[in-house]
Design an enzyme around this catalytic site. Structure first.
Site, mmCIF file in Angstrom:
data_model
loop_
_atom_site.group_PDB
_atom_site.id
_atom_site.type_symbol
_atom_site.label_atom_id
_atom_site.label_comp_id
_atom_site.label_asym_id
_atom_site.label_seq_id
_atom_site.Cartn_x
_atom_site.Cartn_y
_atom_site.Cartn_z
ATOM 1 C CD GLU A 177 -14.335 29.139 41.081
ATOM 2 O OE1 GLU A 177 -14.373 29.385 39.875
ATOM 3 O OE2 GLU A 177 -14.437 27.990 41.527
ATOM 4 C CD GLU A 198 -18.523 27.165 42.819
ATOM 5 O OE1 GLU A 198 -17.938 26.355 42.071
ATOM 6 O OE2 GLU A 198 -18.703 28.355 42.524
HETATM 7 C C1 BG6 Z 1 -16.569 26.799 39.409
HETATM 8 C C2 BG6 Z 1 -17.521 27.874 38.982
HETATM 9 O O1 BG6 Z 1 -15.329 27.169 38.967
HETATM 10 O O2 BG6 Z 1 -16.766 25.523 38.891
HETATM 11 C C3 BG6 Z 1 -18.882 27.384 38.557
HETATM 12 O O3 BG6 Z 1 -17.643 28.835 40.003
HETATM 13 C C4 BG6 Z 1 -18.767 26.114 37.755
HETATM 14 O O4 BG6 Z 1 -19.530 28.415 37.878
HETATM 15 C C5 BG6 Z 1 -18.069 25.068 38.605
HETATM 16 O O5 BG6 Z 1 -19.989 25.637 37.293
HETATM 17 C C6 BG6 Z 1 -17.966 23.698 37.980
HETATM 18 O O6 BG6 Z 1 -17.441 23.749 36.695
HETATM 19 P P1 BG6 Z 1 -18.237 23.143 35.462
HETATM 20 O O7 BG6 Z 1 -17.450 23.501 34.276
HETATM 21 O O8 BG6 Z 1 -18.289 21.681 35.689
HETATM 22 O O9 BG6 Z 1 -19.584 23.766 35.465
#
Ligand code: BG6
Length: 489
Positions: free
Chosen positions: A194, A388
């Site tokens: 990201e 993701e």
């Molecule tokens: C993304 C990141 O922005 O979101 C991850 O690359 C992160 O590292 C994921 O875990 C989800 O966010 P969170 O705060 O729910 O863990």
């Protein structure tokens, strides 16, 4: 001919990041990373967690305090889920699940503990040799993130981190060691997780102590520029060192609908997309700063310092594939009084009245993913990878040692159907890695109880628990999706 659905060989996977999963803090010669220093008090209430941990900014004093404190209680990212020791059993579960690709990040501070050493740490290299070997023995391809936020903290304290071009040299040295050792075994590389994170989570994205900057915006975008240069240099290096380089660019994709058909709202959505999304991918995939940023930078008083050769470097070294995280969509409006909800990755988001929200409050929007895939296909004509996606929420382990997560199954179902439709639309989508395939420490709130996994991990926010892993209902559902290559959804 119209595509029929997921192509043969589609990559079905899962993703984690080393700083949220590994633990093994200071083991195997590991140095302290920027993420190891993020403070958390397990006695905080939810509101404080949100204010203090989520989007936490760092200070030099905070860093120094963290470095002196050798414990893990107040630093959940030092504990993770002990993947460092437990990865063989976790990979056995991934194999049972049927994953054919696994995304994790490499910890820079395991390879170069301080970032500026002459020679890499042999124990760190051995750990990754073993981990990657285990994945390959189980028939799982490797998607390696080179920096998922964390860098050796020494680089921040003694060099100013990404603000300093010298960090690019240290980074390149680290990457050349990775290519030398793992160039044959890693299938997909991602220099930066990201790369647009600087704006919504500055410490994570560019490890910048914002409050100590005279002109924070200037410093922030200069850091981003250095990451772009670093990214292009990785691509340049990959052409020399790798046989079949596959180097990706990644953003957190904030798709944003105009709140109404008022032209002002549409313009707002065009600009939100440009400033939050396209700028980053345009530089990495088209190889140049887009013209629309001139006006944006002028307004902020930002002047990016280019060095001689930067422009040509960016132009000649564009990414091989485009990847992104996608959790939910957003709404763009010029109306300040628009109703709000909480977002994922952003503190607050405009509410979309046409979408349902999850337990935590963010909206769920599978169709948005189909639109995003179509937009990215149109714009870049490069293979796409959903790096993701997933649903983070609170859940408890049932007496029968499972979690009945029908809400996660329907989230996946909605998003997988959207991917399938996008492929039928003509999108060249090559893979998908579900975020936090196994529960890990969340990056925003730093808690264990915001869970994304299809595998439950028995740790709480204090790190108490057996650490045992249990399959949730979604495990069996995802397994069937993979077995049928998305035919049965
Ligand atoms: C993304 C990141 O922005 O979101 C991850 O690359 C992160 O590292 C994921 O875990 C989800 O966010 P969170 O705060 O729910 O863990």
């Amino acid at each position: 001919m119209v595509n029929k659905g997921f192509p043969k060989g589609f990559l079905w996977g899962g993703a984690i990041a080393c700083s949220q999963a590994d633990g093994g803090y200071r083991e195997g010669g590991k140095g302290i990373s920027t993420q190891d220093c993020r403070f958390f008090d397990p006695n905080w209430d939810e509101k404080t967690i949100y204010e203090r941990a989520y989007f936490s900014e760092m200070s030099t004093a905070g860093l120094k305090r963290a470095i002196e404190d050798e414990g893990t209680l107040n630093y959940p990212l030092r504990r993770g889920i002990d993947f460092y020791h437990k990865y063989p059993q976790d990979i056995a579960l991934f194999k049972e699940l049927g994953l054919n690709v696994f995304r994790t990040s490499i910890s820079w501070s395991r390879i170069f503990p301080n970032g500026d050493e002459q020679l890499p740490n042999g124990e760190g290299l051995k750990y990754y040799k073993d981990l990657f070997g285990e994945l390959k023995e189980n028939g799982i391809k490797i998607f390696a993130t080179i920096v998922h936020y964390d860098i050796p903290v020494n680089l921040v304290l003694n060099y100013g981190g990404w603000k300093n071009r010298k960090t690019i040299d240290f980074f390149l040295k680290y990457v050349s060691v990775l290519f030398e050792n793992f160039g044959e075994i890693v299938d997909y590389w991602l220099p930066f997780n990201e790369i647009n994170a600087a704006r919504f989570a500055t410490w994570d994205g560019v490890c910048l102590i914002k409050e100590e900057e005279e002109n924070a915006e200037q410093a922030l975008y200069q850091c981003v520029h250095h990451q772009f240069i670093a990214n292009a240099k990785v691509i340049e290096l990959s052409k020399k060192m790798l046989k079949n380089p596959m180097i990706g660019g990644m953003i957190a994709r904030f798709c944003s609908y105009p709140a109404t058909c008022r032209p002002e709202d549409f313009l707002q959505s065009v600009q939100d997309e440009q400033y939050s999304n396209y700028f980053y991918l345009d530089v990495m995939a088209r190889g140049e700063y887009p013209k629309y940023m001139d006006r944006f930078f002028e307004k902020l008083g930002v002047e990016i310092q280019f060095e001689e050769g930067d422009e040509a470097l960016l132009k000649n070294n564009t990414v091989d594939f485009v990847s992104f995280s996608y959790y939910s969509s957003q709404v763009s409006t010029s109306d300040q009084s628009w109703e709000k909800t909480c977002g994922n990755l952003v503190a607050e988001a405009n509410l979309n009245p046409y979408l349902k929200t999850n337990k935590i409050g963010w909206t769920i929007d599978g169709l948005g993913l189909r639109s995003v895939l179509n937009q990215l296909e149109d714009r870049y004509r490069l293979p796409l990878f959903v790096a993701e996606n997933g649903l983070g929420t609170f859940e408890t382990l049932e007496k029968e040692l499972t979690v009945h997560d029908d809400y996660r199954i329907s989230y996946f179902e909605e998003h997988f159907k959207a991917m399938k439709e996008a492929i039928i639309d003509g999108v060249n989508l090559i893979g998908y890695t579900a975020w936090g395939i196994i529960d890990i420490v969340s990056c925003g709130p730093l808690t264990m109880d915001k869970r994304y996994g299809v595998i439950y991990v028995d740790y709480d926010n204090r790190g108490n628990g057996t650490g045992n892993r249990y399959k949730k209902d979604s495990f069996y559902w995802y397994k069937n999706v993979i077995e049928t290559n998305g035919e049965e959804l």
